[in-house]
Scaffold this active site. Sequence first.
Site, PDB file in Angstrom:
ATOM      1  N   GLY A   1       0.836  -1.210   0.000  1.00  0.00           N
ATOM      2  CA  GLY A   1       0.000   0.000   0.000  1.00  0.00           C
ATOM      3  C   GLY A   1       0.863   1.251   0.000  1.00  0.00           C
ATOM      4  N   LYS A   2       1.947   1.218   0.775  1.00  0.00           N
ATOM      5  CA  LYS A   2       2.863   2.366   0.794  1.00  0.00           C
ATOM      6  C   LYS A   2       3.607   2.492  -0.526  1.00  0.00           C
ATOM      7  CE  LYS A   2       4.275   2.138   5.669  1.00  0.00           C
ATOM      8  NZ  LYS A   2       5.507   1.968   6.461  1.00  0.00           N
TER       9      LYS A   2
ATOM     10  N   ASP B   1       7.807   5.506   8.063  1.00  0.00           N
ATOM     11  CA  ASP B   1       7.288   4.836   9.255  1.00  0.00           C
ATOM     12  C   ASP B   1       6.054   5.609   9.680  1.00  0.00           C
ATOM     13  OD1 ASP B   1       7.942   2.503  10.987  1.00  0.00           O
ATOM     14  OD2 ASP B   1       7.543   3.995  12.523  1.00  0.00           O
ATOM     15  N   SER B   2       4.965   4.887   9.803  1.00  0.00           N
ATOM     16  CA  SER B   2       3.702   5.566  10.011  1.00  0.00           C
ATOM     17  C   SER B   2       2.830   4.772  10.964  1.00  0.00           C
ATOM     18  CB  SER B   2       2.997   5.747   8.659  1.00  0.00           C
ATOM     19  OG  SER B   2       3.073   4.573   7.888  1.00  0.00           O
TER      20      SER B   2
ATOM     21  N   PHE C   1      -5.525   0.670   2.536  1.00  0.00           N
ATOM     22  CA  PHE C   1      -4.874  -0.430   3.244  1.00  0.00           C
ATOM     23  C   PHE C   1      -4.915  -0.135   4.746  1.00  0.00           C
ATOM     24  CE2 PHE C   1      -0.812   1.621   4.357  1.00  0.00           C
ATOM     25  CZ  PHE C   1      -0.803   2.700   3.485  1.00  0.00           C
TER      26      PHE C   1
ATOM     27  N   TYR D   1      -5.548   0.644   8.362  1.00  0.00           N
ATOM     28  CA  TYR D   1      -6.682   1.135   9.148  1.00  0.00           C
ATOM     29  C   TYR D   1      -7.604   2.071   8.348  1.00  0.00           C
ATOM     30  CZ  TYR D   1      -3.869  -0.594  13.079  1.00  0.00           C
ATOM     31  OH  TYR D   1      -3.143  -1.386  13.929  1.00  0.00           O
ATOM     32  N   ASP D   2      -7.390   2.189   7.038  1.00  0.00           N
ATOM     33  CA  ASP D   2      -8.154   3.156   6.231  1.00  0.00           C
ATOM     34  C   ASP D   2      -9.674   3.068   6.424  1.00  0.00           C
ATOM     35  OD1 ASP D   2      -6.071   4.560   5.143  1.00  0.00           O
ATOM     36  OD2 ASP D   2      -5.990   3.411   3.289  1.00  0.00           O
TER      37      ASP D   2
END
Length: 199
Positions: free
Chosen positions: A17-18, A74-75, A154, A156-157
């Site tokens: 997703g990233k 990093d997220s 993707f 927690y969206d």
Amino acid sequence: MRRLERGRLVLATHNPGKVVELAELLNPQGLEVVSAGELGLPEPDETETTFIGNARLKALAAATASGLPAIADDSGLCVHALDGAPGIYSARWAGPGKDFAVAMARVNDELGDKPRSAHFICALCVAWPDGHTEVVEGRVDGTLVWPPRGGNGFGYDPMFLMDGRDATYGEMARAEKEADNHRARAFAQLAALLPAVVQ
Ligand code: ITT
């Protein structure tokens, strides 16, 4: 200030997703991106205690191993009533199977009837093979809905409703989420720091 030359840049992430969102941000800048997965680079353990620390660790590992500049993300989702959890542990709450239905249910269960405000954070780090790094951070605030809504995006969206919007990130078309989110906000700062990227 270190300039980022046009050419190959490693996307130091194993999250598909990233990869999609970062490639969308970087390709228009004349940067050819190649993912850590495509280069067969190992996934380092995220041993730091901050988003910036983990972004730096991942970018440096990829830059050192590949000999190319690398960008890492990093997220995570920080839930205010849970003292910022899952935060840097956002991926780990999904377990080894990376099941975000499980992670979202855990967030919802732990929240119960507490206030549902939360924010997403994205730290981006560019690292060069000689060890130089630049880091930025972006944030968006919102509310968590239950049940989750929408099958796009993707992580927690489907449970994140950005302030002022009616559609969750999971309900938004890709271009709509990409137009304004924590990753895009971090990237805008990076582009200001590294002017060669935005010529
Ligand atoms: P890499 O370390 O290989 O980049 P990862 O998925 O392990 O992949 P993180 O450690 O940064 O990445 O975990 C961040 C998690 O936070 C990620 O797995 C998502 O579940 C969540 N997350 C981050 N940005 C998100 C977004 O835009 N939408 C939904 N969830 C997001």
